[in-house]
Enzyme design. Structure first.
Site, PDB file in Angstrom:
ATOM      1  N   TYR A   7       0.811  -1.216   0.000  1.00  0.00           N
ATOM      2  CA  TYR A   7       0.000   0.000   0.000  1.00  0.00           C
ATOM      3  C   TYR A   7       0.848   1.272   0.000  1.00  0.00           C
ATOM      4  CZ  TYR A   7      -4.345  -2.565   0.983  1.00  0.00           C
ATOM      5  OH  TYR A   7      -5.444  -3.382   0.926  1.00  0.00           O
ATOM      6  N   LYS A  39       4.767 -13.869   5.675  1.00  0.00           N
ATOM      7  CA  LYS A  39       5.068 -14.845   4.611  1.00  0.00           C
ATOM      8  C   LYS A  39       6.588 -14.904   4.481  1.00  0.00           C
ATOM      9  CE  LYS A  39       3.832 -17.538   1.125  1.00  0.00           C
ATOM     10  NZ  LYS A  39       3.141 -18.834   1.287  1.00  0.00           N
ATOM     11  N   ASP A  80      -0.814 -18.235   4.715  1.00  0.00           N
ATOM     12  CA  ASP A  80      -1.678 -19.280   4.140  1.00  0.00           C
ATOM     13  C   ASP A  80      -2.171 -20.232   5.224  1.00  0.00           C
ATOM     14  OD1 ASP A  80       0.985 -20.086   4.361  1.00  0.00           O
ATOM     15  OD2 ASP A  80       1.077 -21.081   2.402  1.00  0.00           O
ATOM     16  N   ASP A 111      -5.708  -6.681   5.614  1.00  0.00           N
ATOM     17  CA  ASP A 111      -6.939  -6.374   4.869  1.00  0.00           C
ATOM     18  C   ASP A 111      -7.751  -7.649   4.679  1.00  0.00           C
ATOM     19  OD1 ASP A 111      -8.753  -4.904   3.232  1.00  0.00           O
ATOM     20  OD2 ASP A 111      -7.774  -5.743   1.457  1.00  0.00           O
ATOM     21  N   ASP A 161     -11.486  -9.311   6.916  1.00  0.00           N
ATOM     22  CA  ASP A 161     -12.792  -9.664   6.331  1.00  0.00           C
ATOM     23  C   ASP A 161     -13.155 -11.117   6.662  1.00  0.00           C
ATOM     24  OD1 ASP A 161     -12.846  -7.119   5.022  1.00  0.00           O
ATOM     25  OD2 ASP A 161     -13.885  -7.994   3.295  1.00  0.00           O
TER      26      ASP A 161
HETATM   27  C1  IPM Z   1     -10.350  -1.628   3.895  1.00  0.00           C
HETATM   28  C2  IPM Z   1     -10.528  -1.460   2.398  1.00  0.00           C
HETATM   29  C3  IPM Z   1      -9.418  -0.572   1.843  1.00  0.00           C
HETATM   30  C4  IPM Z   1      -8.105  -1.313   2.038  1.00  0.00           C
HETATM   31  C5  IPM Z   1      -9.561  -0.158   0.388  1.00  0.00           C
HETATM   32  C6  IPM Z   1     -10.943   0.260   0.005  1.00  0.00           C
HETATM   33  C7  IPM Z   1      -8.591   0.941   0.075  1.00  0.00           C
HETATM   34  O1  IPM Z   1     -10.609  -2.688   1.767  1.00  0.00           O
HETATM   35  O2  IPM Z   1     -10.303  -0.623   4.614  1.00  0.00           O
HETATM   36  O3  IPM Z   1     -10.301  -2.774   4.358  1.00  0.00           O
HETATM   37  O4  IPM Z   1      -7.692  -2.093   1.166  1.00  0.00           O
HETATM   38  O5  IPM Z   1      -7.456  -1.084   3.047  1.00  0.00           O
HETATM   39 MN    MN Z   2     -10.729  -4.391   3.153  1.00  0.00          MN
END
Ligand code: IPM
Ligand code: MN
Ligand code: NAD
Length: 355
Positions: free
Chosen positions: A139, A185, A217, A241, A245
């Site tokens: 990033y 990793k 992984d 990231d 999720d």
């Molecule tokens: C998050 C989002 C962001 C990221 C994107 C939209 C820039 O997915 O905050 O998790 O990748 O960090």
């Molecule tokens: Mn995200």
């Protein structure tokens, strides 16, 4: 009386819908505690880009820089090219040096029925805090794209690793955790090799905390195989990231997960971890809890107000027994709209703060 300036970025899609519910919570806090808030709109994202050709106009960024904290919804529109709206978030994280991305994932007792795991895998419960590095790695925005080739450079610096890893150990200590897990990793990636070395170097200052390493992984399967094992989990930007999720789904819905993009002592950004959810936006059915728990994190981390933070969390937990948005559907519990969910949580909080 503590007066705080809060910048508000509603954003796109469900962003404005969930931020409105977060605002209800802040208004209740202002009514029943010693805090008072001045809200300042700082529009950003895809809709703003369409109007001004800029996803984060200077005027909005100035408002954010002059605030005590930022409450952010979500950005991204399906009719714009990927990244056109989203880079607004990255600019805020980079330019304000918000190097900590705190992403708690906690399974509330009433939501056990919505956890996709069988009871034996849930064990004693799920209560993990991901500490995601938020300014470096893939990033760092070093890259290029042509018709024939595209590249991004994964860069980690000693300074970047040290500060996030130290924060994770301190966080674990503060929370009374017994262990810190690092995810990398290192079998392949050079930046992960530096990361792992620094994780153990800094760990020497924390003899009372156990340390453990996973490759990303393998970690992805352990996260669903034995999530009860993890407490503080520190990881790089890209892996953080993704696993946040995955973690969010374990607690019932992506709509449940909150985050704080933090630079200690400076203006920090609080946002649900989900995106603009174009598949459900405009219907009034989005789960506002990720945004509401982001307000909880704001109280806890930026305003040193753990008591109020706890009351917000208890109000959320109580409400989940009575009503839920459709992503958390249970046939025995009433299905609510975004606004109804927000109102019910706000009512509970009001009663708690009045006591
Ligand atoms: C998050 C989002 C962001 C990221 C994107 C939209 C820039 O997915 O905050 O998790 O990748 O960090
Ligand atoms: Mn995200
Ligand atoms: P998403 O997080 O928007 O949605 C993924 C799935 O989760 C969808 O099915 C959606 O309906 C559901 N969901 C998300 N939030 C919900 C909520 N509050 N309540 C109930 N269900 C919810 O991810 P996506 O579809 O991959 O991305 C959509 C857009 O959002 C893209 O432009 C993406 O780049 C952007 N995005 C922005 C952020 C952010 O602003 N922080 C984060 C992730 C993605």
């Amino acid at each position: 009386m503590e007066r705080k300036i809060i910048a508000i970025t509603r954003g796109d899609g469900v962003g404005p819908e969930v931020v409105n519910e977060g605002l209800k919570i802040l208004k209740i806090i202002a009514e029943f505690t010693d805090f008072s808030f001045e809200f300042r709109d700082a529009p950003a994202g895809g809709e703003v880009y369409k109007k001004y050709g800029n996803n984060l106009p200077d005027k909005s960024f100035d408002i954010i820089k002059g605030a005590d904290a930022l409450l952010f919804g979500a950005v991204g529109l399906p009719d714009l090219a990927p990244g056109v709206a989203e880079t607004a978030i990255l600019r805020i994280r980079q330019e304000l040096d918000l190097y900590i991305n705190l992403r708690p994932v906690k399974l509330y007792e009433p939501l056990r029925d919505r956890c996709p795991l069988k009871d034996e895998f849930i064990g004693d419960g799920i209560d993990i805090t991901f500490v995601r590095e938020n300014t470096e790695g893939l990033y760092a925005n070093i890259g290029d794209i042509t018709e024939d080739r595209a590249e991004n450079l994964m860069v980690y610096t000693r300074k970047g690793c040290e500060r996030i890893i130290r924060y994770a150990y301190e966080f674990a200590k503060k929370m009374g955790h017994s262990k810190v897990t690092s995810v990398d990793k290192a079998n392949i990636l050079k930046p992960s090799q530096l990361w792992r070395k620094i994780f153990h170097e800094i760990g020497e200052n924390y003899p009372n905390l156990q340390k453990e390493d996973f490759y990303i992984d393998s970690y992805c399967q352990w996260l669903i195989r034995a999530p009860y094992k993890f407490q503080t989990v520190v990881t790089g930007n890209m892996f953080g990231d993704i696993i946040s999720d995955e973690g969010a789904f374990l607690i019932g819905s992506l709509g449940m997960a909150s985050s704080g993009n933090i630079s200690p002592g400076k203006v920090s950004m609080y946002e649900p971890i989900h995106g603009s959810a174009p598949d459900i936006s405009g219907k009034g059915i989005a789960n506002p809890i990720g945004a509401i728990l982001s307000v909880k994190l704001m109280k806890q981390e930026s305003f040193q107000s753990s008591d109020i933070a706890k009351e917000i969390e208890l109000s959320v937990e109580e409400t989940l027994e009575e009503g839920r948005t459709i992503d958390l559907k249970n046939p025995e519990i009433e299905t609510l709209t975004t606004k109804e969910m927000g109102n019910l949580i706000a009512e509970k909080l009001k009663l708690r703060l009045k006591r």
